[in-house]
Design an enzyme around this catalytic site. Structure first.
Site, PDB file in Angstrom:
ATOM      1  N   GLU A 114      30.830 -13.217 -39.421  1.00  0.00           N
ATOM      2  CA  GLU A 114      29.952 -12.092 -39.692  1.00  0.00           C
ATOM      3  C   GLU A 114      30.760 -10.819 -39.859  1.00  0.00           C
ATOM      4  O   GLU A 114      31.693 -10.551 -39.117  1.00  0.00           O
ATOM      5  CB  GLU A 114      28.983 -11.904 -38.532  1.00  0.00           C
ATOM      6  CG  GLU A 114      28.260 -13.196 -38.234  1.00  0.00           C
ATOM      7  CD  GLU A 114      26.826 -12.993 -37.842  1.00  0.00           C
ATOM      8  OE1 GLU A 114      26.370 -11.839 -37.821  1.00  0.00           O
ATOM      9  OE2 GLU A 114      26.175 -14.009 -37.570  1.00  0.00           O
ATOM     10  N   CYS A 146      32.802  -3.455 -39.919  1.00  0.00           N
ATOM     11  CA  CYS A 146      32.998  -4.110 -38.620  1.00  0.00           C
ATOM     12  C   CYS A 146      33.448  -5.545 -38.876  1.00  0.00           C
ATOM     13  O   CYS A 146      32.757  -6.314 -39.543  1.00  0.00           O
ATOM     14  CB  CYS A 146      31.689  -4.060 -37.835  1.00  0.00           C
ATOM     15  SG  CYS A 146      31.798  -4.840 -36.227  1.00  0.00           S
ATOM     16  N   CYS A 153      33.067 -16.677 -29.361  1.00  0.00           N
ATOM     17  CA  CYS A 153      33.918 -15.953 -28.411  1.00  0.00           C
ATOM     18  C   CYS A 153      33.942 -16.712 -27.093  1.00  0.00           C
ATOM     19  O   CYS A 153      32.934 -17.288 -26.676  1.00  0.00           O
ATOM     20  CB  CYS A 153      33.385 -14.544 -28.186  1.00  0.00           C
ATOM     21  SG  CYS A 153      34.467 -13.550 -27.128  1.00  0.00           S
ATOM     22  N   CYS A 157      30.707 -12.619 -21.890  1.00  0.00           N
ATOM     23  CA  CYS A 157      30.016 -11.455 -21.346  1.00  0.00           C
ATOM     24  C   CYS A 157      28.513 -11.761 -21.353  1.00  0.00           C
ATOM     25  O   CYS A 157      27.988 -12.262 -22.350  1.00  0.00           O
ATOM     26  CB  CYS A 157      30.315 -10.222 -22.188  1.00  0.00           C
ATOM     27  SG  CYS A 157      32.078  -9.902 -22.294  1.00  0.00           S
ATOM     28  N   CYS A 160      25.969 -10.378 -24.152  1.00  0.00           N
ATOM     29  CA  CYS A 160      26.375 -10.447 -25.572  1.00  0.00           C
ATOM     30  C   CYS A 160      25.912 -11.734 -26.223  1.00  0.00           C
ATOM     31  O   CYS A 160      26.138 -12.827 -25.696  1.00  0.00           O
ATOM     32  CB  CYS A 160      27.900 -10.331 -25.656  1.00  0.00           C
ATOM     33  SG  CYS A 160      28.544 -10.587 -27.314  1.00  0.00           S
ATOM     34  N   CYS A 378      25.864  -4.011 -32.326  1.00  0.00           N
ATOM     35  CA  CYS A 378      26.867  -4.517 -31.394  1.00  0.00           C
ATOM     36  C   CYS A 378      26.305  -5.640 -30.546  1.00  0.00           C
ATOM     37  O   CYS A 378      25.217  -5.530 -29.997  1.00  0.00           O
ATOM     38  CB  CYS A 378      27.295  -3.429 -30.413  1.00  0.00           C
ATOM     39  SG  CYS A 378      28.214  -2.137 -31.162  1.00  0.00           S
TER      40      CYS A 378
HETATM   41  N1  SAH Z   1      35.167  -8.749 -28.038  1.00  0.00           N
HETATM   42  C1  SAH Z   1      35.483  -7.380 -28.190  1.00  0.00           C
HETATM   43  C2  SAH Z   1      35.000  -6.808 -29.483  1.00  0.00           C
HETATM   44  C3  SAH Z   1      33.656  -7.248 -29.974  1.00  0.00           C
HETATM   45  S1  SAH Z   1      32.268  -6.746 -29.003  1.00  0.00           S
HETATM   46  C4  SAH Z   1      34.946  -6.576 -27.022  1.00  0.00           C
HETATM   47  O1  SAH Z   1      34.166  -7.110 -26.243  1.00  0.00           O
HETATM   48  O2  SAH Z   1      35.341  -5.442 -26.878  1.00  0.00           O
HETATM   49  C5  SAH Z   1      32.079  -5.062 -29.508  1.00  0.00           C
HETATM   50  C6  SAH Z   1      31.334  -4.187 -28.526  1.00  0.00           C
HETATM   51  O3  SAH Z   1      29.958  -4.551 -28.451  1.00  0.00           O
HETATM   52  C7  SAH Z   1      31.854  -4.263 -27.096  1.00  0.00           C
HETATM   53  O4  SAH Z   1      32.088  -2.978 -26.584  1.00  0.00           O
HETATM   54  C8  SAH Z   1      30.732  -4.941 -26.343  1.00  0.00           C
HETATM   55  O5  SAH Z   1      30.719  -4.532 -25.002  1.00  0.00           O
HETATM   56  C9  SAH Z   1      29.527  -4.473 -27.114  1.00  0.00           C
HETATM   57  N2  SAH Z   1      28.354  -5.311 -26.952  1.00  0.00           N
HETATM   58  C10 SAH Z   1      28.305  -6.638 -26.778  1.00  0.00           C
HETATM   59  N3  SAH Z   1      27.022  -7.057 -26.687  1.00  0.00           N
HETATM   60  C11 SAH Z   1      26.244  -5.965 -26.817  1.00  0.00           C
HETATM   61  C12 SAH Z   1      24.835  -5.755 -26.849  1.00  0.00           C
HETATM   62  N4  SAH Z   1      23.973  -6.763 -26.750  1.00  0.00           N
HETATM   63  N5  SAH Z   1      24.378  -4.489 -27.021  1.00  0.00           N
HETATM   64  C13 SAH Z   1      25.249  -3.469 -27.188  1.00  0.00           C
HETATM   65  N6  SAH Z   1      26.585  -3.610 -27.189  1.00  0.00           N
HETATM   66  C14 SAH Z   1      27.079  -4.845 -26.996  1.00  0.00           C
HETATM   67 FE1  SF4 Z   2      33.223 -11.706 -26.607  1.00  0.00          FE
HETATM   68 FE2  SF4 Z   2      30.879 -10.467 -26.777  1.00  0.00          FE
HETATM   69 FE3  SF4 Z   2      32.366 -10.172 -24.610  1.00  0.00          FE
HETATM   70 FE4  SF4 Z   2      33.158  -9.034 -26.888  1.00  0.00          FE
HETATM   71  S1  SF4 Z   2      31.318  -8.543 -25.725  1.00  0.00           S
HETATM   72  S2  SF4 Z   2      34.422 -10.230 -25.447  1.00  0.00           S
HETATM   73  S3  SF4 Z   2      32.429 -10.576 -28.378  1.00  0.00           S
HETATM   74  S4  SF4 Z   2      31.461 -12.094 -25.315  1.00  0.00           S
END
Ligand code: SAH
Ligand code: SF4
Length: 387
Positions: A114, A146, A153, A157, A160, A378
């Site tokens: 994506e 982006c 991944c 988290c 996410c 995000c």
């Molecule tokens: N894996 C890397 C980059 C991709 S995620 C990282 O985690 O930094 C990019 C950003 O989106 C991160 O700051 C993450 O904390 C945020 N993010 C993930 N899930 C989200 C959500 N559901 N709503 C808002 N931000 C989110």
């Molecule tokens: Fe992976 Fe989502 Fe965590 Fe970024 S925020 S490290 S994409 S699981």
């Protein structure tokens, strides 16, 4: 039949709907040394390697036949040897009412990644020095792309959507840089005229695919000619990756997904904290030699009732003061996703949090959610197809 409005986005394995293409030897993604080796292997003069680089990275040729600077015999030789440009292709486009476009980009093995195009940036670049020394923008594109670094991944988290996929595989340098070129081509963008920013904040954890990610950065800087000061990479806090990154002579700006004000909350929402806690993370970030006017961005996803209260804001202030580096905070109101048990923060809590940081001298911005209606915001990236 459902009208457009009633269409549901359901989450499927997109490989089920995309044809698997035969394996190729991709040219897009090869660095100069590799192109020179290829020229030597094929017993053609070394300058052919430069012509290939020009065609791939500056002219964005789609097929070998488009490369008219090369003699036809050489194009045929390359084809016979199994080479093709193999620039990733857009398999599907989702358009948001706010101008954001999300693409499913097909890889050669039938997977999809994506990539998101956000006109006029995403508000996350303010105050971090990326606009330093700019001329008046004269072009008609002002956009942020982006970019994904992995399919899925592994970091898990809890808030996410990408995490739900697990890790499917790393992307190659060509697939990472290729997303950028494919999207630039779609918009007829021109480097030098248009103001294009890149954020490596799509699917995946760039620092768990470090070599391919940095190879892609070098291709984008040296060959595609996008300045590294226009690029930002976000990491969930992979400490060895941050340490390697600190030693890079050419690198994007750094964003850290902090997301919590203490280890207890962070462990709950980002289990990776058990491996490297906030202290380890801050120690690593402090080692990064910053360019003039550069700041480290701390991203903070606000989860209603979990990390968005005044006491959390006060802890963030203390953390950043103690780190003692030029920093800014990007606040992101959590974007909901199916099956993820969190709540969006209230608008009052978001502005109160921001104000607390600002009152304590920390630049804090609220990132506008982009393309929420198309799951492009995000943390919403997961292979989705409309039915
Ligand atoms: N894996 C890397 C980059 C991709 S995620 C990282 O985690 O930094 C990019 C950003 O989106 C991160 O700051 C993450 O904390 C945020 N993010 C993930 N899930 C989200 C959500 N559901 N709503 C808002 N931000 C989110
Ligand atoms: Fe992976 Fe989502 Fe965590 Fe970024 S925020 S490290 S994409 S699981």
């Amino acid at each position: 039949m459902a009208s457009g409005r009633e269409k549901v986005i359901s989450i499927l394995d997109a490989s089920a709907v995309l044809p698997i293409r035969p394996p190729v030897r991709p040219l897009f993604g090869l660095k100069n040394e590799q192109l020179s080796e290829l020229a030597a292997e094929l017993a053609v003069p070394a300058y052919r390697a430069r012509q290939l680089a020009q065609a791939l990275y500056r002219d964005w040729a789609a097929t070998l036949d488009d490369i008219t600077t090369l003699p036809q015999s050489l194009r045929e030789k390359l084809t016979r040897a199994g080479y093709s440009i193999a620039l990733p292709e857009i398999a599907e486009t989702f358009k948001s009412i706010d101008g954001t476009e999300r693409y499913l980009i097909a890889t050669a093995d039938g997977q999809t990644v994506e990539t998101v195009w956000m006109p006029e940036g995403d508000d996350g670049e303010e105050g971090d020095g990326s606009d330093a020394g700019d001329e008046e923008a004269s072009g008609h594109h002002d956009a942020t792309i982006c970019v994904s670094s992995q399919i899925g991944c592994a970091v898990n988290c809890q808030f996410c959507l990408t995490a739900k996929l697990g890790i499917i595989r790393n992307l190659t340098a060509g697939e990472i840089a290729g997303q950028v070129v494919t999207v630039l081509k779609r918009h007829n963008a021109r480097i030098g005229r248009d103001r294009i920013n890149l954020v490596f904040m799509g699917m995946g954890e760039p620092f768990l695919n470090y070599d391919a990610f940095m190879d892609a950065v070098r291709l984008l800087v040296d060959e595609v000619c996008i300045a590294e000061s226009r690029m930002t990479v976000s990491t969930s806090g992979i400490v060895p990756g941050i340490e390697r990154f600190a030693a890079e002579p050419v690198r994007p700006k750094l964003a850290i997904s902090l997301n919590a004000s203490n280890d207890k909350v962070r462990e709950e929402i980002m289990p990776i904290t058990r491996k490297w806690d906030i202290g380890d993370l801050m120690d690593a970030v402090r080692k990064l030699p910053l360019r003039p006017r550069e700041r480290v961005t701390f991203e903070y996803v606000l989860l209603g009732g979990v990390n968005d209260q005044p006491k959390h804001a006060a802890e963030v202030v203390r953390l950043i003061r103690r780190a003692n580096l030029p920093a800014k905070v990007n606040l992101i109101a959590w974007n909901p996703g199916p099956g993820i048990p969190y709540a969006m923060p209230s608008a009052e809590d978001v502005t109160r949090f921001q104000q607390h940081l600002i009152d304590n001298g920390i630049p804090a911005f609220i990132r506008r959610p982009r393309g929420r209606d198309i799951y492009a915001a995000c943390g919403q990236l997961k292979q989705t197809v409309e039915v």
